[in-house]
Design an enzyme around this catalytic site. Structure first.
Site, mmCIF file in Angstrom:
data_model
loop_
_atom_site.group_PDB
_atom_site.id
_atom_site.type_symbol
_atom_site.label_atom_id
_atom_site.label_comp_id
_atom_site.label_asym_id
_atom_site.label_seq_id
_atom_site.Cartn_x
_atom_site.Cartn_y
_atom_site.Cartn_z
ATOM 1 N N LYS A 54 19.552 52.727 70.356
ATOM 2 C CA LYS A 54 20.266 51.513 70.781
ATOM 3 C C LYS A 54 19.652 50.977 72.061
ATOM 4 O O LYS A 54 19.457 49.768 72.212
ATOM 5 C CB LYS A 54 21.763 51.835 70.987
ATOM 6 C CG LYS A 54 22.485 52.109 69.679
ATOM 7 C CD LYS A 54 23.888 52.672 69.872
ATOM 8 C CE LYS A 54 24.479 53.064 68.513
ATOM 9 N NZ LYS A 54 25.777 53.709 68.590
ATOM 10 N N GLN A 98 29.550 56.279 73.272
ATOM 11 C CA GLN A 98 29.125 56.943 72.033
ATOM 12 C C GLN A 98 30.131 58.022 71.635
ATOM 13 O O GLN A 98 30.495 58.870 72.450
ATOM 14 C CB GLN A 98 27.726 57.552 72.233
ATOM 15 C CG GLN A 98 27.137 58.162 70.982
ATOM 16 C CD GLN A 98 26.817 57.125 69.902
ATOM 17 O OE1 GLN A 98 26.320 56.047 70.194
ATOM 18 N NE2 GLN A 98 27.107 57.442 68.648
ATOM 19 N N ASP A 121 31.522 47.434 70.245
ATOM 20 C CA ASP A 121 31.710 48.223 69.022
ATOM 21 C C ASP A 121 32.904 47.707 68.214
ATOM 22 O O ASP A 121 33.123 48.126 67.079
ATOM 23 C CB ASP A 121 31.958 49.698 69.371
ATOM 24 C CG ASP A 121 30.713 50.549 69.211
ATOM 25 O OD1 ASP A 121 29.765 50.087 68.544
ATOM 26 O OD2 ASP A 121 30.690 51.674 69.745
#
Ligand code: NAD
Length: 289
Positions: A54, A98, A121
């Site tokens: 990412k 994460q 997200d």
């Protein structure tokens, strides 16, 4: 006749190119590059690889990657403080924590603390609520990638029968809202669905997101359907989707492969979400008091 195979890598590459152009414009408007903060806690090797990918993808399109890697023994309060600090930071447009987080941390509490306007997200309850209500907001990356893949295949969901296999907050439910928003007639199947095949056979658009290797067999597919396989199952035969590709490709009109279908879209949409979040903040900053 065999189905058209949808090339997720190519679609993802074109999204990244689009994002690169937007980042250039935004950098001029903001006087700084858009910034994505990543938070990696602990030493899970898979998580470390995902976050590295990412960050690299950000740098490639000109998004500033702001990385935090607190020790795996960090307390809940310390991690909450870090999230709040990122919420306040003027240089941070998007925040990605994460998952999974270590056992001493309540993941939901951490995710819920993220400013919904920086929630790239799309996992906070506010983002999920906005999506469910059809209001503007940040949408989870994989579901958004699925919509891009449909568009790339020239499939307009409006008026079509769409069936989703799987009802997770990460994939199934947001895809439901997106397809509904695109005016499809949408059905969700899950582990208690009585006759999966019967429901799937109705689908002009079939989204498989169950995490069960080859759950969707060729006879469950309506001839000519567009099939999007989200499953990524690690088996002795390597990475396998939720759809029996070899059988499905003979029946479907278009189908995504695994790997090389949905997978490459997820990071591309994260970049797009970071741009969207940065643009949203620009609008807020410019709004009259
Ligand atoms: P999950 O385990 O949270 O949810 C799975 C869903 O499938 C559940 O709602 C369950 O009811 C349903 N299900 C399970 N078995 C079923 C069955 N036999 N019949 C009907 N429904 C069934 O999984 P998830 O997070 O939504 O992920 C689904 C799959 O997608 C996994 O393979 C995951 O690895 C993959 N995934 C891929 C990406 C990507 O970027 N390619 C991103 C997210 C998830």
């Amino acid at each position: 006749m065999a189905a058209t195979v949808i090339d997720g890598k190519a679609v993802a590459a074109s999204v990244r190119e689009r994002v690169r152009g937007e980042v250039e414009e935004l950098t001029a408007e903001l006087g700084r590059p858009p910034g994505l903060a990543t938070v990696l806690v602990g030493d899970d090797p898979a998580s470390a690889i995902y976050v590295r990918r990412k960050r690299e993808a950000c740098e490639e399109v000109g998004i500033r990657s702001i990385h935090h890697e607190p020790d795996g023994s960090i307390s809940q309060d310390e991690l909450l403080d870090l999230v709040r600090e990122l919420n306040e930071s003027a240089e941070v447009d998007g925040i990605l924590v994460q998952l999974p987080l270590p056992d001493q941390i309540d993941s939901a509490a951490i995710v819920n603390a993220i400013d919904p306007d920086k929630d790239v997200d799309g996992l906070t309850p506010i983002s999920a609520g906005r999506l469910a209500r059809g209001e503007p907001g940040l949408v989870p990356c994989t579901p958004q990638g699925i919509m891009e893949l449909l568009a790339s295949a020239g499939v307009d969901p409006s008026g079509k029968e769409a069936v989703i296999v799987g009802r997770s907050n990460l994939v199934g439910r947001p895809v439901f809202s997106l397809l509904l928003g695109a005016n499809a007639t949408v059905t969700i199947c899950h582990s208690r669905t009585r006759d999966l095949g019967e429901v799937c056979r109705r689908a002009e658009i079939l989204i498989a997101a169950a995490g069960q290797p080859k759950l969707v067999t060729g006879d469950m597919i309506r001839p000519g359907a567009t099939v999007i396989d989200v499953g990524t199952n690690r088996t002795d035969d390597g990475l396998v989707g939720d759809v029996d590709f070899d059988a499905a490709v003979e029946v479907a009109g278009a189908i995504t492969p695994v790997p090389g279908g949905v997978g490459p879209m997820t990071i591309a949409m994260l970049l797009a979400n970071t741009v969207q979040a940065a643009r949203g903040r620009l609008t807020v900053a410019a709004a009259p008091g």
